[in-house]
Enzyme design. Structure first.
Site, short mmCIF file in Angstrom:
data_model
loop_
_atom_site.label_atom_id
_atom_site.label_comp_id
_atom_site.label_asym_id
_atom_site.label_seq_id
_atom_site.Cartn_x
_atom_site.Cartn_y
_atom_site.Cartn_z
N ARG A 60 0.87 -1.18 0.00
CA ARG A 60 0.00 0.00 0.00
C ARG A 60 0.91 1.23 0.00
O ARG A 60 1.76 1.38 0.87
CB ARG A 60 -0.89 -0.01 1.25
CG ARG A 60 -1.78 1.22 1.41
CD ARG A 60 -2.84 1.27 0.32
NE ARG A 60 -3.92 2.21 0.66
CZ ARG A 60 -3.84 3.53 0.52
NH1 ARG A 60 -2.72 4.09 0.07
NH2 ARG A 60 -4.86 4.29 0.83
N GLU A 68 -11.44 4.47 -5.45
CA GLU A 68 -11.56 3.02 -5.36
C GLU A 68 -12.15 2.41 -6.63
O GLU A 68 -13.10 2.96 -7.21
CB GLU A 68 -12.44 2.63 -4.18
CG GLU A 68 -11.91 3.09 -2.82
CD GLU A 68 -10.70 2.31 -2.37
OE1 GLU A 68 -10.50 1.18 -2.86
OE2 GLU A 68 -9.94 2.83 -1.53
N ARG A 110 -0.53 -5.60 4.79
CA ARG A 110 0.10 -5.06 3.60
C ARG A 110 1.31 -4.22 4.01
O ARG A 110 1.30 -3.58 5.06
CB ARG A 110 -0.87 -4.17 2.82
CG ARG A 110 -2.09 -4.87 2.30
CD ARG A 110 -3.04 -3.91 1.61
NE ARG A 110 -3.50 -2.85 2.50
CZ ARG A 110 -4.40 -1.93 2.17
NH1 ARG A 110 -4.93 -1.94 0.95
NH2 ARG A 110 -4.77 -1.00 3.03
#
Length: 228
Positions: A60, A68, A110
């Site tokens: 990320r 999104e 992440r």
């Protein structure tokens, strides 16, 4: 004492002192430095701020947020595909250098990182092109966050990417309230806006002023428009 030997001094508690302690300290610093960054090849780009490495680790991109891409039948947010396409061109199939940001990983496990490809600072480039906006985090490097905010102001002033369209939205042009502590902002009258202490509260006549000062809309507001 014979020449060439180092005297090891121990306190009553057993803690090493002197040259040995210094060498161990330097060793720890070196070890920390070597794991604070790494290089890897990008296998797949998920959206404008997330991608997958060749070893299947998810990354990320730190300090930014992008529209999104719709999943499970939901529509894309405005400019989501353009942001993904831009990141694709920057990093897909290339070897990138990633420096850990903040705690290094998020709740989804992440990697959170500052991303570089050749001499390009990817986090900054995405913002500078108007494909991402600055997203403040307390634990992130202040210097890098300052660079990202400066890039956002330039993109905003030059009407890059999504900024011209976003600036015409009705909610964008309403009064907003920011929280100095979190750097998130809320529409006036929102339940969370009412909970901000007077010391942390800052008022904006519109969302553009908030973005310019480094604030970003709280996620629960679902501010970003979708593609119909």
């Amino acid at each position: 004492m014979p020449k060439g030997k180092i005297k090891i001094i121990k306190s009553r508690s057993g803690v090493l002192k002197g040259p040995v302690f210094f060498l161990l300290f330097c060793s720890l610093l070196f070890s920390a430095a070597t794991v604070s960054a790494f290089e890897a090849k990008v296998r797949y780009v998920i959206d404008g701020d997330t991608f997958i490495l060749a070893n299947n680790k998810h990354v990320r991109i730190a300090g930014i947020d992008t529209p999104e891409i719709g999943r499970d039948g939901k529509p894309d947010q405005y400019y989501a595909q353009q942001a993904k396409s831009m990141l694709n061109k920057l990093i897909l199939g290339k070897r990138v250098r990633i420096e850990y940001a903040g705690k290094g990983t998020d709740r989804y496990k992440r990697i959170i990182g500052w991303v570089y490809v050749d001499d390009v600072f990817v986090n900054k480039r995405m913002i500078r092109n108007g494909a991402a906006f600055f997203y403040f985090h307390k634990g992130n490097d202040r210097g890098k966050q300052k660079l990202l905010l400066q890039a956002q102001r330039k993109a905003y002033d030059e009407k890059k990417g999504f900024w011209p369209f976003i600036g015409k939205l009705k909610k964008y042009n309403k009064p907003w309230v920011g929280n100095k502590n979190s750097r998130r902002c809320f529409l006036t009258g929102d339940r969370y806006a009412k909970k901000i202490s007077w010391r942390n509260k800052v008022k904006f006549s519109n969302l553009g002023e908030a973005f310019y000062d480094g604030y970003s809309p709280a996620r629960h507001l679902n501010f970003w428009p979708v593609v119909k």
